[in-house]
Design a protein around this motif. Structure first.
Motif, PDB file in Angstrom:
ATOM      1  N   VAL A  82      42.440  24.198  59.656  1.00  0.00           N
ATOM      2  CA  VAL A  82      41.536  23.612  58.654  1.00  0.00           C
ATOM      3  C   VAL A  82      40.292  22.980  59.285  1.00  0.00           C
ATOM      4  CG1 VAL A  82      42.640  21.325  58.487  1.00  0.00           C
ATOM      5  CG2 VAL A  82      41.465  22.285  56.508  1.00  0.00           C
ATOM      6  N   LYS A  83      40.437  22.446  60.498  1.00  0.00           N
ATOM      7  CA  LYS A  83      39.262  21.809  61.120  1.00  0.00           C
ATOM      8  C   LYS A  83      38.243  22.876  61.517  1.00  0.00           C
ATOM      9  CE  LYS A  83      41.906  18.172  63.224  1.00  0.00           C
ATOM     10  NZ  LYS A  83      42.803  18.807  64.138  1.00  0.00           N
ATOM     11  N   GLY A  84      38.747  23.995  62.014  1.00  0.00           N
ATOM     12  CA  GLY A  84      37.843  25.096  62.362  1.00  0.00           C
ATOM     13  C   GLY A  84      37.141  25.638  61.138  1.00  0.00           C
ATOM     14  N   THR A 102      39.184  23.592  70.619  1.00  0.00           N
ATOM     15  CA  THR A 102      39.998  23.361  71.816  1.00  0.00           C
ATOM     16  C   THR A 102      41.383  22.892  71.396  1.00  0.00           C
ATOM     17  OG1 THR A 102      38.035  22.768  73.087  1.00  0.00           O
ATOM     18  CG2 THR A 102      40.152  22.065  73.992  1.00  0.00           C
ATOM     19  N   SER A 103      42.397  23.486  71.999  1.00  0.00           N
ATOM     20  CA  SER A 103      43.774  23.037  71.759  1.00  0.00           C
ATOM     21  C   SER A 103      44.435  22.658  73.072  1.00  0.00           C
ATOM     22  CB  SER A 103      44.609  24.150  71.119  1.00  0.00           C
ATOM     23  OG  SER A 103      44.272  24.290  69.761  1.00  0.00           O
ATOM     24  N   GLY A 104      45.337  21.714  72.991  1.00  0.00           N
ATOM     25  CA  GLY A 104      46.086  21.295  74.167  1.00  0.00           C
ATOM     26  C   GLY A 104      47.176  20.337  73.734  1.00  0.00           C
ATOM     27  N   ILE A 109      52.228  21.343  69.006  1.00  0.00           N
ATOM     28  CA  ILE A 109      52.146  22.796  68.788  1.00  0.00           C
ATOM     29  C   ILE A 109      53.565  23.348  68.962  1.00  0.00           C
ATOM     30  CG2 ILE A 109      51.083  24.968  69.506  1.00  0.00           C
ATOM     31  CD1 ILE A 109      48.633  23.331  70.346  1.00  0.00           C
ATOM     32  N   LEU A 110      54.129  23.782  67.838  1.00  0.00           N
ATOM     33  CA  LEU A 110      55.569  24.067  67.796  1.00  0.00           C
ATOM     34  C   LEU A 110      55.844  25.563  67.822  1.00  0.00           C
ATOM     35  CD1 LEU A 110      56.214  21.486  64.949  1.00  0.00           C
ATOM     36  CD2 LEU A 110      56.722  21.148  67.383  1.00  0.00           C
ATOM     37  N   ASN A 111      56.901  25.923  68.516  1.00  0.00           N
ATOM     38  CA  ASN A 111      57.305  27.327  68.577  1.00  0.00           C
ATOM     39  C   ASN A 111      58.257  27.625  67.414  1.00  0.00           C
ATOM     40  OD1 ASN A 111      58.488  29.775  69.107  1.00  0.00           O
ATOM     41  ND2 ASN A 111      58.464  29.483  71.341  1.00  0.00           N
ATOM     42  N   SER A 136      42.651  29.180  69.433  1.00  0.00           N
ATOM     43  CA  SER A 136      42.883  28.134  70.447  1.00  0.00           C
ATOM     44  C   SER A 136      44.345  27.694  70.418  1.00  0.00           C
ATOM     45  CB  SER A 136      41.928  26.953  70.266  1.00  0.00           C
ATOM     46  OG  SER A 136      42.199  26.256  69.079  1.00  0.00           O
ATOM     47  N   THR A 137      44.905  27.575  69.214  1.00  0.00           N
ATOM     48  CA  THR A 137      46.324  27.200  69.100  1.00  0.00           C
ATOM     49  C   THR A 137      47.207  28.334  69.642  1.00  0.00           C
ATOM     50  OG1 THR A 137      45.752  25.976  67.095  1.00  0.00           O
ATOM     51  CG2 THR A 137      48.088  26.392  67.474  1.00  0.00           C
ATOM     52  N   MET A 138      46.863  29.567  69.285  1.00  0.00           N
ATOM     53  CA  MET A 138      47.699  30.705  69.676  1.00  0.00           C
ATOM     54  C   MET A 138      47.652  30.951  71.190  1.00  0.00           C
ATOM     55  SD  MET A 138      48.037  34.610  69.171  1.00  0.00           S
ATOM     56  CE  MET A 138      46.483  34.812  69.798  1.00  0.00           C
TER      57      MET A 138
END
Ligand code: ADP
Ligand code: MG
Length: 342
Positions: free
Chosen positions: A168-170, A235-237, A253-255, A283-285
Protein backbone atom coordinates in the motif's frame (compact mmCIF):
# COMPACT_ATOMS: atom_id res chain seq x y z
CA UNK A 1 11.04 52.85 -16.61
CA UNK A 2 7.58 52.84 -18.15
CA UNK A 3 4.69 51.74 -16.01
CA UNK A 4 4.06 48.77 -18.33
CA UNK A 5 7.69 47.58 -18.14
CA UNK A 6 7.54 47.98 -14.37
CA UNK A 7 4.48 45.74 -14.18
CA UNK A 8 6.11 43.12 -16.46
CA UNK A 9 9.26 43.09 -14.31
CA UNK A 10 7.23 42.75 -11.14
CA UNK A 11 5.21 39.91 -12.64
CA UNK A 12 8.24 38.01 -13.84
CA UNK A 13 10.01 38.35 -10.49
CA UNK A 14 6.84 36.96 -8.86
CA UNK A 15 7.01 34.01 -11.22
CA UNK A 16 10.68 33.43 -10.38
CA UNK A 17 9.77 33.50 -6.73
CA UNK A 18 6.83 31.17 -7.30
CA UNK A 19 8.94 28.65 -9.19
CA UNK A 20 11.55 28.72 -6.43
CA UNK A 21 9.03 28.66 -3.60
CA UNK A 22 9.49 25.65 -1.39
CA UNK A 23 7.08 23.96 0.98
CA UNK A 24 7.87 21.09 3.31
CA UNK A 25 5.66 18.89 5.44
CA UNK A 26 5.91 16.07 7.94
CA UNK A 27 2.83 14.00 8.73
CA UNK A 28 2.14 10.68 10.44
CA UNK A 29 0.26 8.30 8.15
CA UNK A 30 0.11 4.55 7.54
CA UNK A 31 1.93 3.98 10.83
CA UNK A 32 5.01 5.89 9.68
CA UNK A 33 6.41 9.39 9.19
CA UNK A 34 5.73 10.93 5.80
CA UNK A 35 7.84 13.83 4.56
CA UNK A 36 7.41 15.99 1.46
CA UNK A 37 9.46 18.78 -0.11
CA UNK A 38 7.84 20.49 -3.07
CA UNK A 39 9.17 23.38 -5.20
CA UNK A 40 7.26 25.75 -7.41
CA UNK A 41 3.89 27.46 -7.64
CA UNK A 42 1.20 26.26 -5.24
CA UNK A 43 3.67 23.93 -3.54
CA UNK A 44 1.87 24.03 -0.19
CA UNK A 45 -1.51 23.36 -1.84
CA UNK A 46 -0.09 20.32 -3.64
CA UNK A 47 1.42 19.06 -0.38
CA UNK A 48 -2.03 19.28 1.25
CA UNK A 49 -3.66 17.46 -1.67
CA UNK A 50 -1.01 14.73 -1.45
CA UNK A 51 -1.69 14.26 2.29
CA UNK A 52 -5.45 13.99 1.62
CA UNK A 53 -4.79 11.47 -1.15
CA UNK A 54 -2.63 9.30 1.12
CA UNK A 55 -5.25 9.50 3.91
CA UNK A 56 -7.91 8.31 1.45
CA UNK A 57 -5.70 5.40 0.35
CA UNK A 58 -5.12 4.45 3.99
CA UNK A 59 -8.86 4.58 4.64
CA UNK A 60 -9.49 2.26 1.69
CA UNK A 61 -6.74 -0.34 2.17
CA UNK A 62 -6.23 -0.52 5.93
CA UNK A 63 -7.48 -3.74 7.46
CA UNK A 64 -7.30 -2.04 10.88
CA UNK A 65 -10.06 0.46 10.04
CA UNK A 66 -13.50 -1.18 10.20
CA UNK A 67 -14.87 1.26 7.63
CA UNK A 68 -12.35 0.37 4.90
CA UNK A 69 -13.35 -1.52 1.77
CA UNK A 70 -10.76 -4.13 2.66
CA UNK A 71 -12.38 -4.66 6.08
CA UNK A 72 -15.72 -5.06 4.32
CA UNK A 73 -14.26 -7.67 1.95
CA UNK A 74 -12.67 -9.45 4.93
CA UNK A 75 -15.91 -9.35 6.95
CA UNK A 76 -17.73 -10.95 4.00
CA UNK A 77 -15.25 -13.80 3.52
CA UNK A 78 -17.22 -16.97 2.76
CA UNK A 79 -20.43 -14.92 2.78
CA UNK A 80 -20.76 -12.74 -0.32
CA UNK A 81 -18.87 -10.78 -2.99
CA UNK A 82 -18.33 -7.09 -2.20
CA UNK A 83 -18.68 -4.38 -4.89
CA UNK A 84 -15.48 -2.35 -5.39
CA UNK A 85 -14.43 0.54 -7.63
CA UNK A 86 -12.33 -0.01 -10.74
CA UNK A 87 -9.21 1.39 -9.08
CA UNK A 88 -9.46 -0.92 -6.03
CA UNK A 89 -10.30 -3.87 -8.26
CA UNK A 90 -7.14 -3.28 -10.30
CA UNK A 91 -4.92 -2.99 -7.22
CA UNK A 92 -6.36 -6.21 -5.78
CA UNK A 93 -6.04 -7.95 -9.14
CA UNK A 94 -2.40 -6.94 -9.47
CA UNK A 95 -1.68 -8.21 -5.96
CA UNK A 96 -3.29 -11.55 -6.88
CA UNK A 97 -1.01 -11.63 -9.95
CA UNK A 98 2.04 -10.85 -7.79
CA UNK A 99 1.03 -13.75 -5.52
CA UNK A 100 0.78 -16.04 -8.56
CA UNK A 101 4.14 -14.89 -9.92
CA UNK A 102 5.86 -15.58 -6.61
CA UNK A 103 4.14 -18.98 -6.22
CA UNK A 104 2.52 -17.73 -3.06
CA UNK A 105 5.70 -16.63 -1.28
CA UNK A 106 4.18 -13.20 -1.48
CA UNK A 107 0.50 -13.68 -0.67
CA UNK A 108 -2.09 -10.90 -0.28
CA UNK A 109 -4.10 -13.18 2.05
CA UNK A 110 -1.29 -13.25 4.65
CA UNK A 111 -3.43 -11.27 7.17
CA UNK A 112 -4.32 -14.11 9.61
CA UNK A 113 -0.60 -14.74 10.11
CA UNK A 114 0.23 -11.02 10.35
CA UNK A 115 -2.45 -10.60 13.04
CA UNK A 116 -1.22 -13.65 14.94
CA UNK A 117 2.34 -12.36 15.21
CA UNK A 118 1.17 -8.73 15.63
CA UNK A 119 4.73 -7.60 14.99
CA UNK A 120 3.78 -4.01 14.19
CA UNK A 121 1.29 -3.89 17.08
CA UNK A 122 1.63 -3.20 20.80
CA UNK A 123 2.13 -6.77 21.98
CA UNK A 124 4.03 -8.84 19.45
CA UNK A 125 4.53 -12.43 20.52
CA UNK A 126 5.57 -15.85 19.23
CA UNK A 127 2.37 -17.75 18.40
CA UNK A 128 1.95 -21.36 19.46
CA UNK A 129 2.44 -24.20 16.95
CA UNK A 130 -1.31 -24.80 17.07
CA UNK A 131 -2.11 -21.18 16.27
CA UNK A 132 0.24 -21.22 13.28
CA UNK A 133 -1.15 -24.55 12.06
CA UNK A 134 -4.66 -23.07 12.22
CA UNK A 135 -3.69 -19.89 10.32
CA UNK A 136 -1.71 -21.45 7.47
CA UNK A 137 -4.63 -23.06 5.58
CA UNK A 138 -6.39 -19.67 5.50
CA UNK A 139 -3.57 -18.19 3.42
CA UNK A 140 -4.20 -18.87 -0.24
CA UNK A 141 -4.41 -16.17 -2.92
CA UNK A 142 -6.25 -18.62 -5.22
CA UNK A 143 -9.31 -18.11 -3.04
CA UNK A 144 -9.50 -14.41 -3.91
CA UNK A 145 -12.16 -14.17 -6.62
CA UNK A 146 -12.05 -10.93 -8.58
CA UNK A 147 -15.07 -10.55 -10.86
CA UNK A 148 -14.22 -7.99 -13.56
CA UNK A 149 -17.72 -7.72 -15.05
CA UNK A 150 -19.55 -7.24 -11.79
CA UNK A 151 -16.57 -5.42 -10.23
CA UNK A 152 -16.69 -7.44 -7.03
CA UNK A 153 -14.14 -9.16 -4.81
CA UNK A 154 -14.97 -12.31 -2.90
CA UNK A 155 -12.88 -14.30 -0.44
CA UNK A 156 -14.24 -17.81 -0.89
CA UNK A 157 -13.31 -19.18 2.57
CA UNK A 158 -14.54 -17.89 5.94
CA UNK A 159 -11.86 -16.27 8.15
CA UNK A 160 -9.66 -15.41 5.16
CA UNK A 161 -8.39 -11.82 5.13
CA UNK A 162 -6.52 -9.50 2.81
CA UNK A 163 -3.42 -7.54 3.90
CA UNK A 164 -1.85 -4.75 1.87
CA UNK A 165 1.02 -3.98 4.26
CA UNK A 166 3.61 -5.00 1.66
CA UNK A 167 2.20 -2.88 -1.17
CA UNK A 168 0.00 0.00 0.00
CA UNK A 169 2.86 2.43 0.66
CA UNK A 170 4.29 1.84 -2.80
CA UNK A 171 0.85 2.37 -4.28
CA UNK A 172 0.40 5.59 -2.28
CA UNK A 173 3.73 7.11 -3.39
CA UNK A 174 2.85 6.20 -6.98
CA UNK A 175 -0.44 8.09 -6.72
CA UNK A 176 1.32 11.12 -5.22
CA UNK A 177 3.90 11.00 -8.03
CA UNK A 178 1.01 11.16 -10.51
CA UNK A 179 -0.45 14.12 -8.60
CA UNK A 180 2.93 15.94 -8.73
CA UNK A 181 3.16 15.24 -12.48
CA UNK A 182 -0.30 16.64 -13.17
CA UNK A 183 0.34 19.81 -11.15
CA UNK A 184 2.43 22.79 -12.19
CA UNK A 185 5.10 22.26 -9.53
CA UNK A 186 8.75 22.27 -10.64
CA UNK A 187 9.71 19.27 -8.55
CA UNK A 188 8.90 17.31 -5.44
CA UNK A 189 10.01 14.42 -3.30
CA UNK A 190 7.93 12.27 -0.95
CA UNK A 191 9.19 9.74 1.55
CA UNK A 192 6.77 7.28 3.15
CA UNK A 193 8.47 4.70 5.38
CA UNK A 194 11.07 3.29 2.97
CA UNK A 195 9.07 4.20 -0.13
CA UNK A 196 10.17 7.34 -1.99
CA UNK A 197 8.84 9.11 -5.09
CA UNK A 198 10.59 11.99 -6.83
CA UNK A 199 9.35 14.19 -9.65
CA UNK A 200 11.21 16.85 -11.64
CA UNK A 201 14.27 18.69 -10.39
CA UNK A 202 15.30 21.11 -7.67
CA UNK A 203 15.34 24.84 -8.61
CA UNK A 204 19.14 24.71 -9.17
CA UNK A 205 18.58 22.02 -11.81
CA UNK A 206 19.99 19.20 -9.71
CA UNK A 207 18.24 15.86 -9.22
CA UNK A 208 16.51 14.89 -6.01
CA UNK A 209 18.63 12.61 -3.83
CA UNK A 210 17.55 10.04 -1.32
CA UNK A 211 19.57 8.09 1.22
CA UNK A 212 19.67 4.29 1.30
CA UNK A 213 19.29 3.32 4.92
CA UNK A 214 22.09 1.58 6.81
CA UNK A 215 20.35 -1.52 8.24
CA UNK A 216 22.78 -1.51 11.19
CA UNK A 217 22.26 2.20 11.94
CA UNK A 218 19.43 4.43 13.10
CA UNK A 219 16.70 5.83 10.83
CA UNK A 220 19.00 8.77 10.08
CA UNK A 221 21.99 6.67 8.97
CA UNK A 222 22.59 6.07 5.26
CA UNK A 223 25.29 4.10 3.49
CA UNK A 224 24.61 5.45 0.00
CA UNK A 225 22.80 8.18 -1.90
CA UNK A 226 20.64 7.64 -4.96
CA UNK A 227 19.73 10.36 -7.45
CA UNK A 228 16.11 10.07 -8.55
CA UNK A 229 13.95 11.59 -11.25
CA UNK A 230 10.37 10.62 -12.07
CA UNK A 231 10.83 7.38 -10.23
CA UNK A 232 9.79 5.44 -7.19
CA UNK A 233 11.88 3.33 -4.84
CA UNK A 234 10.95 0.84 -2.13
CA UNK A 235 13.23 -0.69 0.47
CA UNK A 236 12.50 -3.76 2.57
CA UNK A 237 14.48 -5.28 5.38
CA UNK A 238 14.16 -6.80 8.81
CA UNK A 239 15.73 -3.88 10.67
CA UNK A 240 12.73 -1.65 11.38
CA UNK A 241 9.73 -3.67 12.40
CA UNK A 242 10.67 -6.57 14.63
CA UNK A 243 10.79 -7.76 18.23
CA UNK A 244 13.44 -9.73 20.08
CA UNK A 245 12.87 -12.71 22.32
CA UNK A 246 15.53 -14.91 23.93
CA UNK A 247 18.19 -13.29 21.75
CA UNK A 248 16.38 -14.01 18.51
CA UNK A 249 14.92 -11.42 16.12
CA UNK A 250 11.37 -11.92 14.83
CA UNK A 251 10.60 -9.53 11.97
CA UNK A 252 7.50 -8.61 9.94
CA UNK A 253 8.09 -10.34 6.59
CA UNK A 254 6.49 -13.74 7.06
CA UNK A 255 6.91 -16.95 5.11
CA UNK A 256 3.40 -18.25 4.31
CA UNK A 257 4.79 -21.78 3.95
CA UNK A 258 6.29 -22.01 7.44
CA UNK A 259 4.24 -19.39 9.31
CA UNK A 260 7.44 -17.84 10.71
CA UNK A 261 9.43 -14.72 9.75
CA UNK A 262 11.37 -15.58 6.60
CA UNK A 263 15.04 -16.41 6.76
CA UNK A 264 17.03 -14.17 4.41
CA UNK A 265 20.72 -13.80 3.56
CA UNK A 266 20.06 -10.11 2.82
CA UNK A 267 20.01 -7.09 5.11
CA UNK A 268 17.98 -4.96 2.72
CA UNK A 269 16.67 -4.74 -0.84
CA UNK A 270 15.88 -1.51 -2.68
CA UNK A 271 13.90 -1.58 -5.92
CA UNK A 272 13.87 1.39 -8.32
CA UNK A 273 11.18 1.65 -11.00
CA UNK A 274 8.41 3.77 -12.46
CA UNK A 275 5.75 1.58 -10.85
CA UNK A 276 5.28 2.05 -7.12
CA UNK A 277 3.09 -0.99 -6.50
CA UNK A 278 5.54 -3.25 -8.35
CA UNK A 279 8.47 -1.71 -6.43
CA UNK A 280 6.91 -2.35 -3.03
CA UNK A 281 5.93 -5.92 -3.92
CA UNK A 282 9.38 -6.68 -5.37
CA UNK A 283 11.30 -5.27 -2.41
CA UNK A 284 9.38 -7.55 -0.04
CA UNK A 285 9.65 -10.53 -2.39
CA UNK A 286 13.36 -10.17 -3.16
CA UNK A 287 14.07 -9.84 0.55
CA UNK A 288 12.37 -13.23 1.01
CA UNK A 289 14.03 -14.84 -2.02
CA UNK A 290 17.53 -13.68 -1.08
CA UNK A 291 20.83 -12.90 -2.74
CA UNK A 292 20.88 -15.52 -5.49
CA UNK A 293 17.58 -14.32 -6.89
CA UNK A 294 18.68 -10.66 -6.73
CA UNK A 295 21.89 -11.45 -8.62
CA UNK A 296 19.97 -13.16 -11.41
CA UNK A 297 17.60 -10.18 -11.80
CA UNK A 298 20.08 -7.30 -11.89
CA UNK A 299 19.48 -6.60 -15.59
CA UNK A 300 15.70 -6.40 -15.81
CA UNK A 301 14.16 -3.71 -18.02
CA UNK A 302 11.29 -2.66 -15.79
CA UNK A 303 13.20 -2.24 -12.52
CA UNK A 304 16.66 -1.94 -10.96
CA UNK A 305 17.91 -3.44 -7.70
CA UNK A 306 20.29 -2.53 -4.89
CA UNK A 307 20.75 -5.28 -2.31
CA UNK A 308 22.97 -5.56 0.72
CA UNK A 309 23.87 -9.03 1.96
CA UNK A 310 24.72 -10.23 5.46
CA UNK A 311 28.45 -10.01 4.69
CA UNK A 312 28.10 -6.29 3.86
CA UNK A 313 28.41 -6.76 0.08
CA UNK A 314 26.36 -4.57 -2.27
CA UNK A 315 24.71 -5.96 -5.41
CA UNK A 316 23.49 -3.30 -7.83
CA UNK A 317 21.95 -3.15 -11.30
CA UNK A 318 24.66 -1.73 -13.61
CA UNK A 319 22.33 0.80 -15.21
CA UNK A 320 21.72 2.73 -11.99
CA UNK A 321 25.41 2.84 -11.01
CA UNK A 322 25.76 6.37 -12.41
CA UNK A 323 23.04 7.61 -10.05
CA UNK A 324 24.41 5.78 -7.00
CA UNK A 325 27.03 7.21 -4.62
CA UNK A 326 28.51 5.00 -1.94
CA UNK A 327 29.33 7.22 1.04
CA UNK A 328 32.94 7.29 2.28
CA UNK A 329 31.60 6.37 5.71
CA UNK A 330 29.96 3.19 4.33
CA UNK A 331 31.10 0.01 6.05
CA UNK A 332 29.78 -1.89 3.01
CA UNK A 333 31.55 -2.54 -0.30
CA UNK A 334 30.48 -3.57 -3.78
CA UNK A 335 30.38 -7.28 -4.44
CA UNK A 336 33.09 -8.24 -6.94
CA UNK A 337 30.93 -8.65 -10.02
CA UNK A 338 29.51 -5.15 -9.87
CA UNK A 339 32.67 -3.07 -9.43
CA UNK A 340 34.56 -1.54 -6.57
CA UNK A 341 34.23 1.33 -4.17
CA UNK A 342 36.28 4.21 -5.62
P1 ADP B 1 7.36 -2.12 5.26
O1 ADP B 1 5.90 -2.18 5.51
O2 ADP B 1 8.19 -2.05 6.49
O3 ADP B 1 7.74 -1.11 4.23
P2 ADP B 1 7.29 -4.33 3.40
O4 ADP B 1 6.88 -3.51 2.25
O5 ADP B 1 8.38 -5.31 3.14
O6 ADP B 1 7.78 -3.50 4.64
O7 ADP B 1 5.98 -5.08 3.89
C1 ADP B 1 5.89 -5.81 5.08
C2 ADP B 1 4.43 -6.02 5.40
O8 ADP B 1 3.88 -6.87 4.40
C3 ADP B 1 4.16 -6.74 6.70
O9 ADP B 1 4.03 -5.84 7.78
C4 ADP B 1 2.84 -7.46 6.40
O10 ADP B 1 1.74 -6.57 6.56
C5 ADP B 1 2.97 -7.82 4.95
N1 ADP B 1 3.56 -9.16 4.70
C6 ADP B 1 4.40 -9.87 5.49
N2 ADP B 1 4.75 -11.03 4.90
C7 ADP B 1 4.12 -11.05 3.69
C8 ADP B 1 4.06 -11.99 2.62
N3 ADP B 1 4.73 -13.14 2.67
N4 ADP B 1 3.29 -11.69 1.55
C9 ADP B 1 2.58 -10.55 1.49
N5 ADP B 1 2.61 -9.60 2.46
C10 ADP B 1 3.37 -9.84 3.54
MG1 MG C 1 7.00 -4.03 0.17
Amino acid sequence: MSAVLGIILTLSSCQVQARDAVATDETFLMDTIVTQTVYGPNSSIIIGEAVDLMKDIEKTYSSYLDSSIISEINANAGVSPVPVGEEERNVIKRCVEFSEQSDGLFDLTIAPLVKLWNITGDEPHIPTEEEIAAALPLIDYRNVIVNEEKSTVYLSHPDMELDFGATVKGYAVQKVLELYRQSDIAGGILSLGGNVAAFGKKPDGSAFRTGIRDPHGTAADYFAILEMSDQVIATSGAYERYFEQDGKIYHHILNPLTGYPCESDLLSVTVVSEDGLLCDYLSTMFYMLGKESVVSHLNENSYSLIALDEQGKIYISPRIMEHFTLLDSSPYVFADQTGRKD
